[in-house]
Design a protein around this motif. Structure first.
Motif, mmCIF file in Angstrom:
data_model
loop_
_atom_site.group_PDB
_atom_site.id
_atom_site.type_symbol
_atom_site.label_atom_id
_atom_site.label_comp_id
_atom_site.label_asym_id
_atom_site.label_seq_id
_atom_site.Cartn_x
_atom_site.Cartn_y
_atom_site.Cartn_z
ATOM 1 N N LEU A 190 0.857 -1.218 -0.051
ATOM 2 C CA LEU A 190 0.032 0.128 0.054
ATOM 3 C C LEU A 190 1.035 1.272 0.022
ATOM 4 O O LEU A 190 1.895 1.202 0.497
ATOM 5 C CB LEU A 190 -0.888 -0.053 1.406
ATOM 6 N N LYS A 191 0.363 2.375 -0.625
ATOM 7 C CA LYS A 191 1.083 3.627 -0.599
ATOM 8 C C LYS A 191 0.368 4.470 0.480
ATOM 9 O O LYS A 191 -0.933 4.789 0.498
ATOM 10 C CB LYS A 191 1.151 4.195 -2.011
ATOM 11 N N CYS A 236 5.215 -0.911 3.000
ATOM 12 C CA CYS A 236 4.335 0.025 2.459
ATOM 13 C C CYS A 236 5.401 1.044 1.734
ATOM 14 O O CYS A 236 6.683 1.197 2.139
ATOM 15 C CB CYS A 236 3.676 0.966 3.481
ATOM 16 N N ARG A 264 -1.880 9.730 -5.405
ATOM 17 C CA ARG A 264 -2.704 8.607 -5.554
ATOM 18 C C ARG A 264 -2.367 7.383 -4.576
ATOM 19 O O ARG A 264 -2.258 6.207 -4.898
ATOM 20 C CB ARG A 264 -2.520 7.780 -6.995
ATOM 21 N N ALA A 265 -2.495 7.977 -3.278
ATOM 22 C CA ALA A 265 -2.108 7.142 -2.042
ATOM 23 C C ALA A 265 -3.182 6.338 -1.664
ATOM 24 O O ALA A 265 -4.495 6.725 -1.884
ATOM 25 C CB ALA A 265 -1.310 7.851 -1.059
ATOM 26 N N ASP A 266 -3.255 5.259 -0.945
ATOM 27 C CA ASP A 266 -4.280 4.558 -0.420
ATOM 28 C C ASP A 266 -4.643 4.976 0.722
ATOM 29 O O ASP A 266 -6.005 5.007 1.110
ATOM 30 C CB ASP A 266 -3.780 2.878 -0.281
ATOM 31 N N LEU A 267 -3.864 5.913 1.482
ATOM 32 C CA LEU A 267 -4.208 6.213 2.742
ATOM 33 C C LEU A 267 -3.353 7.532 3.122
ATOM 34 O O LEU A 267 -2.198 7.314 2.752
ATOM 35 C CB LEU A 267 -4.006 4.877 4.034
ATOM 36 N N THR A 272 -8.914 9.376 3.325
ATOM 37 C CA THR A 272 -9.160 8.241 2.276
ATOM 38 C C THR A 272 -8.277 8.878 0.946
ATOM 39 O O THR A 272 -8.035 9.838 0.712
ATOM 40 C CB THR A 272 -10.538 8.567 1.899
ATOM 41 N N GLY A 273 -8.235 7.692 0.123
ATOM 42 C CA GLY A 273 -7.576 8.108 -1.096
ATOM 43 C C GLY A 273 -8.279 9.000 -2.081
ATOM 44 O O GLY A 273 -7.682 9.862 -2.943
ATOM 45 N N LEU A 333 -7.092 -2.843 5.591
ATOM 46 C CA LEU A 333 -7.400 -2.619 4.382
ATOM 47 C C LEU A 333 -6.613 -3.509 3.527
ATOM 48 O O LEU A 333 -7.285 -3.832 2.404
ATOM 49 C CB LEU A 333 -6.715 -1.142 4.062
ATOM 50 N N SER A 334 -5.376 -4.073 3.844
ATOM 51 C CA SER A 334 -4.493 -4.768 2.791
ATOM 52 C C SER A 334 -5.429 -6.124 2.723
ATOM 53 O O SER A 334 -5.311 -6.995 1.851
ATOM 54 C CB SER A 334 -3.421 -5.004 3.517
ATOM 55 N N ARG A 351 -11.542 -0.255 -0.962
ATOM 56 C CA ARG A 351 -10.918 0.844 -0.213
ATOM 57 C C ARG A 351 -11.359 1.593 0.724
ATOM 58 O O ARG A 351 -12.496 1.256 1.078
ATOM 59 C CB ARG A 351 -10.413 1.874 -1.487
#
Length: 822
Positions: free
Chosen positions: A532-533, A556, A593-596, A611-612, A712-713, A718
């Motif tokens: 995850l990013k 990450c 464009r990160a996940d979190l 949130t993303g 989340l993973s 998302r």
């Protein structure tokens, strides 16, 4: 003017009018003068029973020590035998699994059970380059979280991995061995054979042999033989770093073997009674002798007084005759009289009512307002001067010493005033005799972790938390519990009374690094199943050097934002609950464009997520998601939340099968409520979230973020999709109305005593939380500043406006000067 003294005014010692007060009662009985001691000892016959008593006690101690060593030698021999047997059994199983993997790798046609006939379950799991994050690998779906982690370690380390964890059938041994790049052998064995392999004691009713396994920082019992109702003596041997064999002897049996001195003890008690009786008799004889001598001295004194009276008449007549003839008289002028007084030893007559144990009255002024509900906090350069912090250190040190605590941890954040405050605090602590272990500049959760990991239990954190740069403060943990209102106000009273304990020798000072151990502990607990990013905004606080390392260790991709340590907080204030402080993070999450997005406060015990899509996740919404995850594994688990959280939170906890518990706002109150209720999770709207499932139960923004990443993973959705599925309502952030430190409490008490909210359900747990059918409002005195704290929630905007209007009317009625901008 001259001062005349008669010769009879001066006693034999040369002092004026001094009289010795004679003790009475038991004081008189025990008043043995130094000159009386030799005769006192010669007159007593208690020396023989006293010597007998000492000899008997020494023999008893030697006898007890001898039998204790015998017991421990037997236990150590037993534990060594059991450890060898358990190790041999584990080695045999390891060789069988490795051999089975080699045969399968060579293309063996037989079924895996042929090679492992005693295994309860054997599985060959296909494994792709995506590892356990491969969503198309159906074989992984049937595996538990711990089994997936076992497979991951076997592939990464390319060696046999052994682990133990419980299942429906109790504890089991799990082996994982890579067969080839595409397959992993997973074999499960019962611990029953391992239990049978433990050495049997000749007395199983009083000797218990256990095999334990280290898991999540504690030891879990896998197998045991024999029984022991209580621990009388233990011997242990460590195997393979994570396995431990322990042999325990029953308390009653241990006492029977080691306490064989009853005859000696009986004789010793008789000798003690005889000694005490002879001692009292000797004191009484001595007092009779002294009283007889005193009566003789008084008789001689009366005779001497009569002679002195006659002499005094003669001297007075002589003085009167000389004055009439203008001759010099015997006089002392005021200067010579002062010299005489200075030469006299009057120390025995000084009044010690002003004496002060451990300190003297200080002129340092300490503001009452710095003592808050769960910490000490104020303006650093005005209210937390070095002198004030030194007094606080003395008070804390004295409190620790009174509680039999001799050492404490100390840490600080990155504020410009923190080194000065830390130094003054340490000086006061060491003055009281407390040894100080300095952790340096680390986040508050790292200090809390150190209190558990190092086994010290006491910790002081110099931090202004989420407040502006001009503020600072002290968070305190004593014996594993955060100090709250009563204990903190007790420190204030101790400073007022100067009730300190001063040590003869200052406490020691040392340094200790703990950050690497903290990161390793999180890495060993949390599994992020896919890459995850994340963007981490540390607000230039003390988490900046630590948080990115934590998330990198979990695999990450980390984009740091404002992670340079800067006590001026040049980019924004370190409070992630203020919407304006999140704008840079929201923009960065969308741009990268990160996940979190992860926003931490100045000392790392608060966290807010983005949130993303760039939307803020309120802390009570994050608590809803984490509560569902925890309760799914622990049905019926209590979850603690504070009065500022959404009314949807307790309903969701109930629906998930948990037990919601509301408590006062304040991280110390939430933490203590978690400890009292045994809750596995808790949190408050300000971003303090506490995990006791797999963690230690303190508020840790970095660990909470790691658990959110794990959540989340393992999900196909998302974060914004999870939030959209939560119950929706119209809510406000936490609102602040300026007041002062005294008036804010007056306002709350006035509101409680009126009927402004008639017809609604009112809770006074912390301020006033007023519940209506379609929403609620809260007003309370802030714990962290001179303000009122408010929050509102309703099903729609119209109902929200109606509730806010009722609160405005009530507040204006009790204090028209309030600036109400909601």
């Amino acid at each position: 003017m001259s001062n005349r003294f008669r010769i009879s005014d001066l006693d034999a010692g040369g002092t004026v009018g001094r009289r010795e007060t004679q003790p009475e009662g038991w004081r008189a009985l025990l008043a043995v003068r130094r000159g009386d001691v030799p005769g006192f000892l010669r007159s007593l016959s208690f020396l023989l029973p006293a010597v007998t008593l000492i000899v008997l006690l020494l023999l008893s101690l030697l006898n007890t020590r001898y039998h204790h060593e015998q017991v421990m030698g037997s236990l150590e021999s037993h534990v060594e035998t059991s450890a060898r047997q358990a190790d041999a059994y584990l080695n045999d199983l390891s060789k069988l699994v490795e051999g089975a993997a080699e045969r399968l790798a060579d293309g063996g046609a037989e079924a895996p059970s042929t090679y492992l006939p005693n295994a309860e379950q054997i599985r060959v799991i296909p494994f792709t380059s995506l590892g356990i994050a491969d969503r198309n690998n159906k074989a992984l779906e049937a595996l538990r979280h711990l089994e997936r982690d076992l497979l991951r370690r076997a592939v990464e380390q390319q060696q046999l991995i052994l682990d133990a964890f419980g299942g429906d059938n109790g504890w089991q041994l799990h082996f994982a061995q890579a067969i080839d790049p595409g397959r992993v052998l997973l074999a499960t064995f019962s611990v029953s054979a391992l239990q049978a392999g433990l050495s049997r004691s000749a007395n199983p009713e009083v000797i218990k042999t256990e095999l334990l396994y280290r898991q999540h920082g504690g030891w879990k019992s896998l197998a045991s033989r024999g029984q022991a109702s209580a621990s009388g003596a233990q011997a242990e041997m460590l195997l393979r770093d994570a396995w431990l064999v322990r042999v325990t002897m029953d308390e009653s049996r241990y006492q029977t073997l080691t306490r064989r001195n009853l005859p000696l003890y009986t004789v010793a008690v008789i000798a003690l009674l005889a000694t005490f009786s002879q001692f009292i008799i000797g004191l009484l004889q001595l007092q009779l002798q002294r009283r007889s001598a005193q009566r003789e001295a008084e008789a001689r004194a009366r005779a001497a007084a009569q002679a002195d009276a006659h002499q005094d008449k003669l001297i007075r007549a002589a003085f009167d005759h000389r004055e009439q003839e203008d001759e010099p008289v015997l006089e002392l002028n005021s200067g010579s009289f002062d010299e005489v007084l200075d030469s006299l030893d009057l120390s025995d007559d000084l009044d010690d009512s002003d004496a002060f144990i451990g300190g003297v009255t200080t002129a340092v002024e300490v503001e009452d307002t710095i003592f808050r509900a769960y910490d000490i906090r104020g303006i650093a350069d005005l209210e937390l001067t070095s002198d004030v912090c030194r007094e606080i250190g003395k008070a804390l040190g004295s409190e620790l010493i009174e509680q039999k605590q001799r050492v404490t941890l100390v840490a600080r954040d990155g504020r410009n005033s923190s080194p000065r405050i830390r130094d003054a605090l340490v000086e006061g602590l060491r003055w009281s005799g407390v040894a100080v272990v300095d952790l340096g500049a680390v986040p508050t959760p790292v200090m809390q972790f150190a209190t558990r990991e190092l086994g010290i239990g006491n910790g002081l954190m110099v931090t202004g938390s989420h407040n502006g740069r001009e503020y600072n403060g002290i968070k305190m943990v004593i014996r594993g519990s955060s100090l709250t209102e009563e204990a903190i106000f007790g420190l204030r009273e101790r400073i007022r009374a100067q009730s300190y304990i001063e040590a003869a020798v200052p406490g020691e000072y040392s340094n200790r690094s703990i950050v690497d151990e903290y990161i390793d502990r999180i890495k060993s607990d949390v599994v992020v199943a896919r890459r995850l990013k994340v963007v981490v905004d540390a607000a230039n606080g003390v988490t900046g050097p630590v948080a990115p390392r934590v998330f990198q260790a979990l695999g990450c991709m980390v984009e740091p934002l404002f992670c340079e340590l800067d006590g001026d907080f040049p980019n924004h204030e370190p409070d992630p609950t203020r919407p304006g402080n999140l704008s840079a993070l929201q923009a960065a999450v969308k741009a990268k464009r990160a996940d979190l997005g992860i926003a931490l406060d100045g000392d790392g015990d608060r966290v807010v997520f983005v949130t993303g899509e760039g939307d803020t996740v309120y802390p009570d919404q994050a608590l809803m998601l984490l509560a569902q995850d925890v309760i799914a594994r622990n049905p019926g688990a209590p979850v603690v939340y504070d009065v500022k959280c959404s009314s949807h939170l307790p309903r969701m906890i109930n629906e998930a099968g948990g037990l919601p518990i509301m408590c006062r706002s304040g991280h110390s109150y939430v933490k203590n409520q978690i400890q009292e209720s045994g809750a596995l999770l808790g949190g408050e709207f300000t971003g303090h979230i506490f995990f006791r499932e797999r963690w230690y139960g303190f508020d840790d923004g970095m660990y909470v973020a790691a658990r959110m990443l794990e959540f989340l993973s393992l999900s196909a959705m998302r974060l914004h999709e999870h939030v959209e599925r939560l119950p929706q309502s119209v809510v406000t952030p936490e609102l602040s109305v300026p007041s002062d430190e005294v008036q804010k409490f007056v306002i709350i008490e006035q509101l409680k005593s009126t009927n402004f909210f008639e017809g609604a359900e009112v809770s006074t747990l912390d301020g006033l939380r007023v519940e209506y059918p379609h929403g609620w409002g809260l007003v309370r005195a802030s714990n962290t500043g001179p303000a009122l704290s408010l929050r509102f929630e309703a099903d729609n905007a119209g109902q929200l406006a109606n509730i806010q209007a009722r609160f405005r009317d009530a507040l204006r009625a009790v204090d028209p000067t309030l600036a109400l901008d909601f």
